[in-house]
Design a protein around this motif. Structure first.
Motif, PDB file in Angstrom:
ATOM      1  N   THR A  21       0.816  -1.201   0.000  1.00 22.31           N
ATOM      2  CA  THR A  21       0.000   0.000   0.000  1.00 22.31           C
ATOM      3  C   THR A  21       0.864   1.271   0.000  1.00 22.31           C
ATOM      4  O   THR A  21       2.075   1.210   0.110  1.00 22.31           O
ATOM      5  N   THR A  22       0.214   2.394  -0.102  1.00 17.77           N
ATOM      6  CA  THR A  22       0.887   3.687  -0.129  1.00 17.77           C
ATOM      7  C   THR A  22       0.978   4.271   1.278  1.00 17.77           C
ATOM      8  O   THR A  22       0.316   3.801   2.203  1.00 17.77           O
ATOM      9  N   ILE A  23       1.773   5.311   1.411  1.00 16.88           N
ATOM     10  CA  ILE A  23       1.885   6.004   2.695  1.00 16.88           C
ATOM     11  C   ILE A  23       0.532   6.578   3.089  1.00 16.88           C
ATOM     12  O   ILE A  23       0.115   6.498   4.237  1.00 16.88           O
ATOM     13  N   ARG A  24      -0.170   7.131   2.131  1.00 17.50           N
ATOM     14  CA  ARG A  24      -1.471   7.742   2.407  1.00 17.50           C
ATOM     15  C   ARG A  24      -2.476   6.715   2.916  1.00 17.50           C
ATOM     16  O   ARG A  24      -3.201   6.963   3.892  1.00 17.50           O
ATOM     17  N   ALA A  25      -2.501   5.535   2.292  1.00 18.88           N
ATOM     18  CA  ALA A  25      -3.422   4.482   2.718  1.00 18.88           C
ATOM     19  C   ALA A  25      -3.052   3.939   4.098  1.00 18.88           C
ATOM     20  O   ALA A  25      -3.926   3.658   4.919  1.00 18.88           O
ATOM     21  N   ALA A  26      -1.760   3.808   4.362  1.00 14.55           N
ATOM     22  CA  ALA A  26      -1.312   3.332   5.674  1.00 14.55           C
ATOM     23  C   ALA A  26      -1.677   4.344   6.762  1.00 14.55           C
ATOM     24  O   ALA A  26      -2.086   3.964   7.861  1.00 14.55           O
ATOM     25  N   ALA A  27      -1.510   5.621   6.463  1.00 13.01           N
ATOM     26  CA  ALA A  27      -1.865   6.664   7.425  1.00 13.01           C
ATOM     27  C   ALA A  27      -3.351   6.627   7.734  1.00 13.01           C
ATOM     28  O   ALA A  27      -3.759   6.723   8.897  1.00 13.01           O
TER      29      ALA A  27
END
Length: 87
Positions: A21-27
């Motif tokens: 996943t992306t940083i945005r999705a993890a956040a």
């Protein structure tokens, strides 16, 4: 470094590697800011677990290479939806 920060950095790394996943999705998944995720993955994780850091960086590198494709697709879908709303 505080224990909860180390645990959070490890949890983030495992989540990103497992889900690609992306940083945005993890956040969003963990309910923290993108800046915190980025700092945890680039700075804290590098100090505490270099092997896990390298694995996360490879996923993030792939995400960066594909970013322009995701953005282009999002724009295309936006204009298709706007076109359908007009008719």
């Amino acid at each position: 470094m505080q224990d909860f920060m180390e645990k959070r950095a490890n949890d983030l790394a495992v989540y990103i590697i497992e889900h690609q996943t992306t940083i945005r999705a993890a956040a969003k998944h963990l309910g923290i800011s993108k800046s915190t995720v980025h700092k945890d993955l680039t700075w804290r994780l590098k100090m505490q677990n270099p092997i896990l850091h390298q694995q996360v960086q490879s996923v993030l590198r792939i995400n960066k290479e594909e970013r322009h494709k995701r953005g282009g697709n999002a724009t295309r879908l936006k204009y298709l939806a706007a076109k359908q709303d007009r008719y």
